[in-house]
Design a protein around this motif. Structure first.
Motif, mmCIF file in Angstrom:
data_model
loop_
_atom_site.group_PDB
_atom_site.id
_atom_site.type_symbol
_atom_site.label_atom_id
_atom_site.label_comp_id
_atom_site.label_asym_id
_atom_site.label_seq_id
_atom_site.Cartn_x
_atom_site.Cartn_y
_atom_site.Cartn_z
ATOM 1 N N UNK A 94 0.950 -1.145 0.111
ATOM 2 C CA UNK A 94 -0.107 0.127 0.035
ATOM 3 C C UNK A 94 0.935 1.365 0.030
ATOM 4 N N UNK A 95 0.332 2.346 -0.393
ATOM 5 C CA UNK A 95 0.978 3.452 -0.387
ATOM 6 C C UNK A 95 1.423 4.078 1.165
ATOM 7 N N UNK A 96 2.655 4.521 1.152
ATOM 8 C CA UNK A 96 2.805 4.942 2.600
ATOM 9 C C UNK A 96 4.246 4.261 2.931
ATOM 10 N N UNK A 97 4.361 4.101 4.442
ATOM 11 C CA UNK A 97 5.394 3.431 5.178
ATOM 12 C C UNK A 97 4.930 2.741 6.042
ATOM 13 N N UNK A 98 5.650 1.677 6.579
ATOM 14 C CA UNK A 98 5.342 0.584 7.696
ATOM 15 C C UNK A 98 4.509 -0.195 7.665
ATOM 16 N N UNK A 99 3.984 -0.780 8.820
ATOM 17 C CA UNK A 99 2.982 -1.858 8.781
ATOM 18 C C UNK A 99 1.723 -1.670 9.445
ATOM 19 N N UNK A 100 0.696 -1.835 8.776
ATOM 20 C CA UNK A 100 -0.762 -1.736 9.376
ATOM 21 C C UNK A 100 -1.326 -2.967 9.444
ATOM 22 N N UNK A 101 -2.142 -3.017 10.701
ATOM 23 C CA UNK A 101 -3.095 -4.353 10.857
ATOM 24 C C UNK A 101 -4.468 -4.248 10.978
ATOM 25 N N UNK A 102 -5.037 -4.994 10.373
ATOM 26 C CA UNK A 102 -6.778 -4.756 10.577
ATOM 27 C C UNK A 102 -7.244 -6.225 10.442
ATOM 28 N N UNK A 103 -8.665 -6.204 10.869
ATOM 29 C CA UNK A 103 -9.440 -7.569 10.905
ATOM 30 C C UNK A 103 -10.321 -7.560 9.662
ATOM 31 N N UNK A 144 13.612 -8.651 1.869
ATOM 32 C CA UNK A 144 13.449 -7.339 0.993
ATOM 33 C C UNK A 144 14.802 -7.006 0.755
ATOM 34 N N UNK A 145 15.127 -6.543 -0.497
ATOM 35 C CA UNK A 145 16.398 -6.035 -1.068
ATOM 36 C C UNK A 145 17.224 -5.401 -0.395
ATOM 37 N N UNK A 146 16.465 -4.102 0.332
ATOM 38 C CA UNK A 146 17.105 -3.517 1.137
ATOM 39 C C UNK A 146 16.918 -3.536 2.689
ATOM 40 N N UNK A 147 16.378 -4.772 3.078
ATOM 41 C CA UNK A 147 16.208 -5.276 4.708
ATOM 42 C C UNK A 147 15.211 -4.488 5.060
ATOM 43 N N UNK A 148 15.391 -4.118 6.308
ATOM 44 C CA UNK A 148 14.308 -3.380 7.245
ATOM 45 C C UNK A 148 14.020 -1.643 6.713
ATOM 46 N N UNK A 149 14.926 -1.417 5.964
ATOM 47 C CA UNK A 149 14.867 -0.016 5.339
ATOM 48 C C UNK A 149 13.833 0.023 4.273
ATOM 49 N N UNK A 150 13.201 -1.270 3.619
ATOM 50 C CA UNK A 150 12.132 -1.056 3.022
ATOM 51 C C UNK A 150 10.964 -0.866 3.342
ATOM 52 N N UNK A 152 10.802 1.799 5.351
ATOM 53 C CA UNK A 152 10.852 3.416 5.293
ATOM 54 C C UNK A 152 10.105 4.090 3.992
ATOM 55 N N UNK A 153 10.003 3.385 3.099
ATOM 56 C CA UNK A 153 9.362 3.658 1.821
ATOM 57 C C UNK A 153 8.169 2.954 1.371
ATOM 58 N N UNK A 154 7.820 1.762 1.733
ATOM 59 C CA UNK A 154 6.887 0.964 1.179
ATOM 60 C C UNK A 154 5.850 0.577 2.491
ATOM 61 N N UNK A 155 4.604 0.611 2.278
ATOM 62 C CA UNK A 155 3.774 0.115 3.261
ATOM 63 C C UNK A 155 3.179 -1.381 2.949
ATOM 64 N N UNK A 156 3.029 -2.001 4.201
ATOM 65 C CA UNK A 156 2.477 -3.369 4.046
ATOM 66 C C UNK A 156 1.075 -3.297 4.898
ATOM 67 N N UNK A 157 -0.115 -3.697 4.523
ATOM 68 C CA UNK A 157 -1.206 -3.700 5.069
ATOM 69 C C UNK A 157 -1.545 -5.294 5.255
ATOM 70 N N UNK A 158 -1.673 -5.680 6.546
ATOM 71 C CA UNK A 158 -1.838 -7.033 6.861
ATOM 72 C C UNK A 158 -3.387 -7.035 7.379
#
Length: 413
Positions: A94-103, A144-150, A152-158
């Motif tokens: 998803x756009x943005x950065x970091x990890x978000x969690x929903x049900x 991830x190719x750049x590790x945890x820095x991924x 910082x520029x990419x969002x993951x929605x779980x």
């Protein structure tokens, strides 16, 4: 439901894994697939207690910017309604950065206050939420190719889902607690420990006996793992042997204190079990003895609390909600009164066993702060301690119980 997990042995003690652990495993596997394009045959996750667990993904699907995976919940030999259920996770860029969690489907939504979760949000408890986040972060760090820095520029929605969750939830307390549409994602340790009431009661009794035989200055009875940790902060001078995690077996622990001639004991608990003890319940199983909100409303009246608080408490949702209402209205007297009533209940029970001892009740909040305490001094004369050769008290079977502090969304340990 799936038949790929062993059936529960009603007499067995095989441990299993919580819905939180299964959700974390599904999310980690899906993250690996999303980042690499390949599904891992197995995935190893970390548990909140520091251990690891390895699980096998099932029902794997993947698109251009998402991956979906399920795990089959194995609750071991615990009578958990989610045993064999699919616990699933979709991970999406998803756009943005970091990890978000929903049900998603089959995960309940919170509609009432008092559970420590935002109203309107998913019924995913803080410990499994953190567990999911940490395991997804581990996958990103490794793949991830750049590790945890991924992140910082990419969002993951779980999005966590349980296909059969809405039906399963009808077998839990969720509907009564205002959790609609599914089950809760639970688990403070990551593992499900099967209850054997006989063996658990035996362990409680033996722990009290060991403390007494080693002549600790006081025995500290704690309603669960968190309250035990908090009690150790309150009494840092006491050895670890002095602390007993009694779960719901307050009465059995007190009987053993009397039989062993314990001169001083302390009961440390959170609000739900403190209220049940104040009501006189010496076995505080969440499904067997409910919090009586009429009782709590009367407590508020007795201490002169505002009418608005009395009315709100009469319609409260959980013991934790009662606590939050008292704090919202700036009223500590009802909490103090509950602790005093719990003390009186314990003293009556001790006296009924023919015993006498110094006793204290301490209410702690969910961060370990002492909210109220009440005590009576040690009497001049006490029962003489028994010798080391005294046989153990008979272990009797009883109803199922919850082993964690005030987890009022229980369908698993």
């Amino acid at each position: 439901m799936s038949d790929t997990v062993p059936p529960r042995n009603k007499r067995g003690l095989r441990t299993g894994y919580t819905t939180g652990s299964n959700a974390a495993a599904a999310a980690k596997a899906a993250t690996i697939a999303l980042l690499t394009g390949q599904w891992p045959p197995q995935v190893t996750i970390t548990l909140p207690i520091g251990e690891t667990a390895t699980m096998t993904p099932v029902e794997m699907r993947q698109g251009e910017d998402w991956a979906f995976c399920c795990m089959v919940k194995d609750a071991g030999d615990d009578p958990d309604v989610t045993h064999g259920a699919l616990i699933c996770a979709q991970v999406r860029r998803v756009p943005g950065a970091g990890i978000s969690i929903d049900g998603g489907v089959g995960v309940g939504r919170v509609t009432l206050p008092g559970l420590g979760l935002p109203v309107g949000g998913p019924a995913i408890n803080p410990a499994p939420r953190q567990q999911i986040t940490e395991n997804v972060r581990d996958a990103v760090r490794e793949f991830a190719p750049d590790g945890e820095a991924f992140l910082e520029c990419n969002g993951l929605e779980i999005v966590i889902s349980v296909p059969d969750g809405e039906r399963l939830a009808q077998k839990t307390l969720n509907p009564r607690l205002g959790i609609v549409g599914g089950i809760s994602i639970l688990g403070t340790t990551g593992k499900v420990f099967p209850y054997s009431t006989a063996s658990w009661r035996a362990s409680v009794i033996q722990a009290v006996e060991m403390a007494a035989r080693n002549h600790v200055s006081k025995v500290v009875l704690c309603t669960g793992g968190r309250s035990e940790k908090f009690a150790m902060r309150i009494f840092p001078e006491l050895p670890e042997l002095a602390f007993v995690e009694l779960s719901v077996f307050t009465g059995d622990a007190l009987k053993t204190c009397v039989a062993c001639g314990v001169e001083e004991a302390v009961f440390v608990g959170m609000i739900g079990k403190m209220v049940k003890t104040a009501q006189g319940h010496m076995q505080t199983h969440v499904a067997g003895n409910q919090v009586d909100f009429g009782f709590l409303a009367q407590v508020c009246r007795d201490v002169g609390a505002p009418d608005a608080l009395v009315e709100a408490v009469a319609h409260a949702n959980t013991g934790r909600h009662f606590l939050e209402l008292c704090q919202e209205y700036g009223q500590t007297a009802p909490l103090q009164r509950v602790v005093e009533l719990a003390l009186a209940s314990c003293l009556r029970f001790i006296e009924a066993q023919g015993g006498a001892m110094g006793f204290e009740t301490i209410l702690v909040d969910f961060d370990g702060r002492v909210l109220a305490r009440a005590s009576v001094p040690r009497p001049l004369r006490t029962i003489a301690p028994v010798g080391d050769a005294r046989p153990l008290i008979e272990r009797l079977a009883a109803a199922p119980f919850d082993a964690d502090d005030d987890d009022e969304m229980l369908e698993e340990s």
